[in-house]
Design an enzyme around this catalytic site. Structure first.
Site, PDB file in Angstrom:
ATOM      1  N   LYS A 275       0.870  -1.179   0.000  1.00 46.20           N
ATOM      2  CA  LYS A 275       0.000   0.000   0.000  1.00 46.20           C
ATOM      3  C   LYS A 275       0.905   1.227   0.000  1.00 46.20           C
ATOM      4  CE  LYS A 275      -4.002   2.122   2.149  1.00 46.20           C
ATOM      5  NZ  LYS A 275      -3.540   3.501   1.868  1.00 46.20           N
ATOM      6  N   ARG A 280      -3.875   8.236  -5.523  1.00 46.51           N
ATOM      7  CA  ARG A 280      -4.506   7.224  -6.355  1.00 46.51           C
ATOM      8  C   ARG A 280      -4.884   7.842  -7.709  1.00 46.51           C
ATOM      9  NH1 ARG A 280      -9.165   2.972  -4.462  1.00 46.51           N
ATOM     10  NH2 ARG A 280      -9.416   1.910  -6.458  1.00 46.51           N
ATOM     11  N   ARG A 295      -8.809  10.128  -7.025  1.00 46.16           N
ATOM     12  CA  ARG A 295      -9.737   9.257  -6.325  1.00 46.16           C
ATOM     13  C   ARG A 295     -11.134   9.854  -6.264  1.00 46.16           C
ATOM     14  NH1 ARG A 295     -10.128   6.561  -0.408  1.00 46.16           N
ATOM     15  NH2 ARG A 295     -12.154   7.481  -0.136  1.00 46.16           N
ATOM     16  N   GLU A 325      -1.113   3.778  -7.963  1.00 46.65           N
ATOM     17  CA  GLU A 325      -0.745   4.780  -6.971  1.00 46.65           C
ATOM     18  C   GLU A 325       0.475   5.524  -7.482  1.00 46.65           C
ATOM     19  OE1 GLU A 325      -2.753   4.904  -4.302  1.00 46.65           O
ATOM     20  OE2 GLU A 325      -1.689   6.279  -2.952  1.00 46.65           O
ATOM     21  N   PHE A 366      -2.158  -1.214 -10.061  1.00 44.72           N
ATOM     22  CA  PHE A 366      -2.651  -2.386  -9.325  1.00 44.72           C
ATOM     23  C   PHE A 366      -3.945  -2.957  -9.884  1.00 44.72           C
ATOM     24  CE2 PHE A 366      -3.932   1.374  -6.790  1.00 44.72           C
ATOM     25  CZ  PHE A 366      -5.299   1.275  -6.902  1.00 44.72           C
ATOM     26  N   ARG A 443     -17.567  -0.062  -0.760  1.00 40.48           N
ATOM     27  CA  ARG A 443     -16.708  -0.601   0.272  1.00 40.48           C
ATOM     28  C   ARG A 443     -17.110  -2.051   0.469  1.00 40.48           C
ATOM     29  NH1 ARG A 443     -14.015   3.431   3.219  1.00 40.48           N
ATOM     30  NH2 ARG A 443     -14.732   5.487   2.625  1.00 40.48           N
ATOM     31  N   LYS A 449      -7.412  -2.799   3.934  1.00 39.81           N
ATOM     32  CA  LYS A 449      -6.122  -2.135   4.119  1.00 39.81           C
ATOM     33  C   LYS A 449      -5.586  -2.461   5.504  1.00 39.81           C
ATOM     34  CE  LYS A 449      -8.583   2.262   4.435  1.00 39.81           C
ATOM     35  NZ  LYS A 449      -8.582   3.683   4.089  1.00 39.81           N
TER      36      LYS A 449
END
Length: 610
Positions: A275, A280, A295, A325, A366, A443, A449
């Site tokens: 991470k 982002r 983001r 990222e 990613f 979510r 995370k």
DNA sequence: ATTGTCTGCCC
DNA sequence: ATTCTGC
DNA sequence: GCAGAATGGGCAGACAAT
């Protein structure tokens, strides 16, 4: 629709605690709206004027609106401050002051010729706010205020409440996109598709609700989605796919505090990825060029021409929507730099060339949502990742994120250590298997995370003296909302600020603040306090709180360990508990703060290297 | 030309 | 960003 | 567990004030 009708509807929505009733009220509003006013109403119910990626803002906020309120009502700054401390809501302050001055206006009306203000239409309000948003250049602030004042002048008290809240960016309706989608699903579904519960309340029909949500997640334009549903029916939104150039609402993650909890949610094996502590980026690369979205779906292409070039080279003609990222790296060593370095690139327009040289950016990709016309959001993670690796190849500044399959706590924690040593925040742990599709906008426990600071033992923990506070807003009205924390400077015997803290308190904690702090209140900073900020009240340095955070950063406003490069502050501070056994000189010292700062893996300088 | 305030948006 | 609360 | 609303540090840009 009259703006007054919308304001009154907002008032009703705000008043109900029931989500189903909110949805029902929103549905009734949407049913009454014309086709043309549906998108503006949708945006405005969420506090905006347009989809986020258009970046249209009014450009007036709390301080300017306070000026407007004073101008409109003749109230003094002190009067507004006092009411604000009580109400905790500038909209309510305006509403109250409007109601009081309304009497005066009506008194004038009684003399005869004053025409009552015409009703404001929602579309007029929307259009005028957008117009204010487009005003720029020298003298623009005055001009914006003049236009806003004209609008506010026509507003009734309840309209003023919501106009003001809109301007300060806090509608406080208890409504955000999910609830609006619930309402829209009820409003636009055929009657027979809507179940009504025993309570008489409509339930959003599941499938149609999901159709709308997916359309919204893939296009990020809730006004357009609702407008389309209204005109052509929700079914017309079936089959919406990723469209290059139109940002996809990013998939989000929940937090996980340890390996057990994580595996319980995502299963084993899982994919663990570094991470990275950066920005982002969702990159849309086609033959027409490259567009980068943040983001929150802002177009951020301009500040990153280097990323654009690298991506074009890396993809070599393949059209794709890729997420990654963007991380600042040392131009010499390639090592990851602190987040603050890339923050200097965000939104940059001037001296961009120099910034690009000083802080090169490495993009760690990613995920891949779309390749050459093919929507991959319903493919499992493994497939998307393979596609990503296949199209990217290896490049100096564009890469696939470091990742490993992990099966148990030992493997997870070993990889976690690697990530920390390489200057990352921790890991992202992702569910594998059939239902590991890209869940735009949602979510949920498919991505987790995992950061050091979620673990109490590993978080940076400071014991800070409370030296000031600000009044709370919204549901914190009447309480303190924020405390100001300071470290003790041993050599000078002074207190130096490290951070504000406004989260981590339960309602019970907040309730007790007055009792704890009021005896220490004073009107000006304590003699031994070095402070640049201006809290509403100051306290004698006495009470000590344990405060956790993720990192220490250089600060332009906090005074702890201040030198040529600024002070040092705590990032992501949260209140943990009172340290009632501690006195102000038992607090964390400035020397300790400084050591903690330099001990961080991405910070060079005095003390440990690395 | 410089400094300060405010805003919006990153985390 | 983190955290708490009501449903 | 979801959804929403409290709240954090800090950056650049746009303007205003000096």
């Amino acid at each position: 629709m009259d703006f007054r009708a919308l304001a009154e509807r907002m008032e009703a929505v705000e008043a109900t605690p029931s989500r189903l009733e909110m949805a029902e009220l929103l549905a009734q509003t949407l049913v009454r709206a014309s086709a043309e006013e549906t998108p503006p109403i949708a945006y405005m119910l969420l506090g905006g004027l347009a989809p986020e990626f258009e970046g249209l803002e009014v450009g007036l906020a709390e301080n300017r609106v306070r000026e407007l309120i004073r101008t409109r009502t003749g109230a003094s700054q002190t009067q507004v401050d006092e009411r604000m401390a009580e109400d905790g809501d500038l909209g309510l302050v305006a509403e109250h002051l409007w109601a009081e001055s309304e009497g005066g206006q009506r008194a004038l009306d009684a003399f005869g010729d004053t025409e009552p203000d015409p009703e404001l239409a929602v579309r007029d309000v929307h259009g005028r706010l957008a117009e204010i948003g487009r005003i720029e250049g020298q003298g623009s602030q005055e001009k914006k205020k003049r236009h806003a004042l004209r609008l506010l002048d026509q507003a009734t008290p309840v309209e003023a409440r919501y106009l003001v809240r809109f301007l300060v960016g806090q509608l406080r309706l208890g409504v955000a996109d999910q609830t609006l989608l619930d309402g829209a699903a009820i409003a636009y579904a055929p009657d027979e598709a809507v179940d009504v519960g025993d309570d008489g309340m409509a339930r959003p029909p599941t499938e149609l609700r999901e159709t709308m949500e997916r359309a919204y997640n893939l296009t990020s334009d809730i006004g357009d989605v609702l407008g389309t549903a209204r005109e052509h029916g929700i079914e017309s939104l079936t089959g919406v796919e990723v469209t290059p150039g139109m940002p996809v609402r990013p998939m989000l993650a929940e937090r996980g505090k340890d390996a057990d909890e994580i595996f319980a949610n995502v299963g084993s094996p899982a994919l663990a990825e570094y991470k990275y502590d950066g920005l982002r980026i969702q990159a849309h690369v086609t033959s027409d060029g490259v567009e980068l979205f943040s983001r929150r779906l802002e177009d951020v292409t301009d500040p990153y021409p280097d990323v654009v070039d690298q991506l074009e080279q890396a993809l070599d003609g393949t059209a794709a929507v890729v997420e990654g990222e963007a991380v600042p790296v040392d131009p010499e060593t390639g090592e990851i730099q602190p987040f603050q370095e890339i923050a200097k690139r965000r939104g940059r327009k001037h001296d961009l060339e120099a910034a690009i040289q000083e802080v090169p950016i490495h993009l760690y990709a990613f995920d891949c949502l779309w390749v050459d016309g093919e929507d991959l959001t319903r493919e499992p993670l493994t497939e998307r990742r393979q596609r990503l690796e296949a199209i990217l190849g290896e490049h100096e500044l564009v890469d696939v994120s470091s990742a490993e399959h992990v099966r148990d706590a030992t493997e997870l924690d070993r990889f976690f250590e690697d990530a920390m040593a390489d200057g990352c925040e921790g890991l992202m742990v992702k569910k594998l298997g059939d239902d590991s599709h890209y869940q735009a906008g949602a979510r949920g426990y498919r991505w987790i995370k995992y950061k050091a600071d979620y673990h109490a033992d590993l978080a940076d923990s400071l014991d800070l003296v409370v030296v000031g506070a600000w009044h709370g807003k919204g549901r914190r009205a009447g309480w303190y909302g924020t405390l100001l924390g300071a470290a003790w400077d041993e050599t000078e015997d002074r207190f130096k600020t490290v951070c504000k803290v406004g989260t981590g308190f339960t309602d019970e904690d907040l309730e007790q603040l007055d009792e704890l702090l009021d005896p220490l209140t004073r009107g000006e900073p304590a003699r031994q306090l070095d402070v640049d900020l201006e809290p509403d009240v100051y306290f004698e340095p006495e009470v000590v709180a344990e405060i956790h955070g993720a990192d220490l950063t250089r600060s332009p406003v906090h005074t702890a360990a201040r030198d040529d490069e600024g002070g040092i502050a705590l990032r992501f501070p949260r209140f943990v508990r009172w340290r009632s056994a501690k006195g102000p000189r038992d607090a964390t010292t400035v020397d300790e703060v400084r050591s903690m700062y330099y001990d961080q893996p991405t910070v060079d300088g005095p003390g440990a290297e690395g």
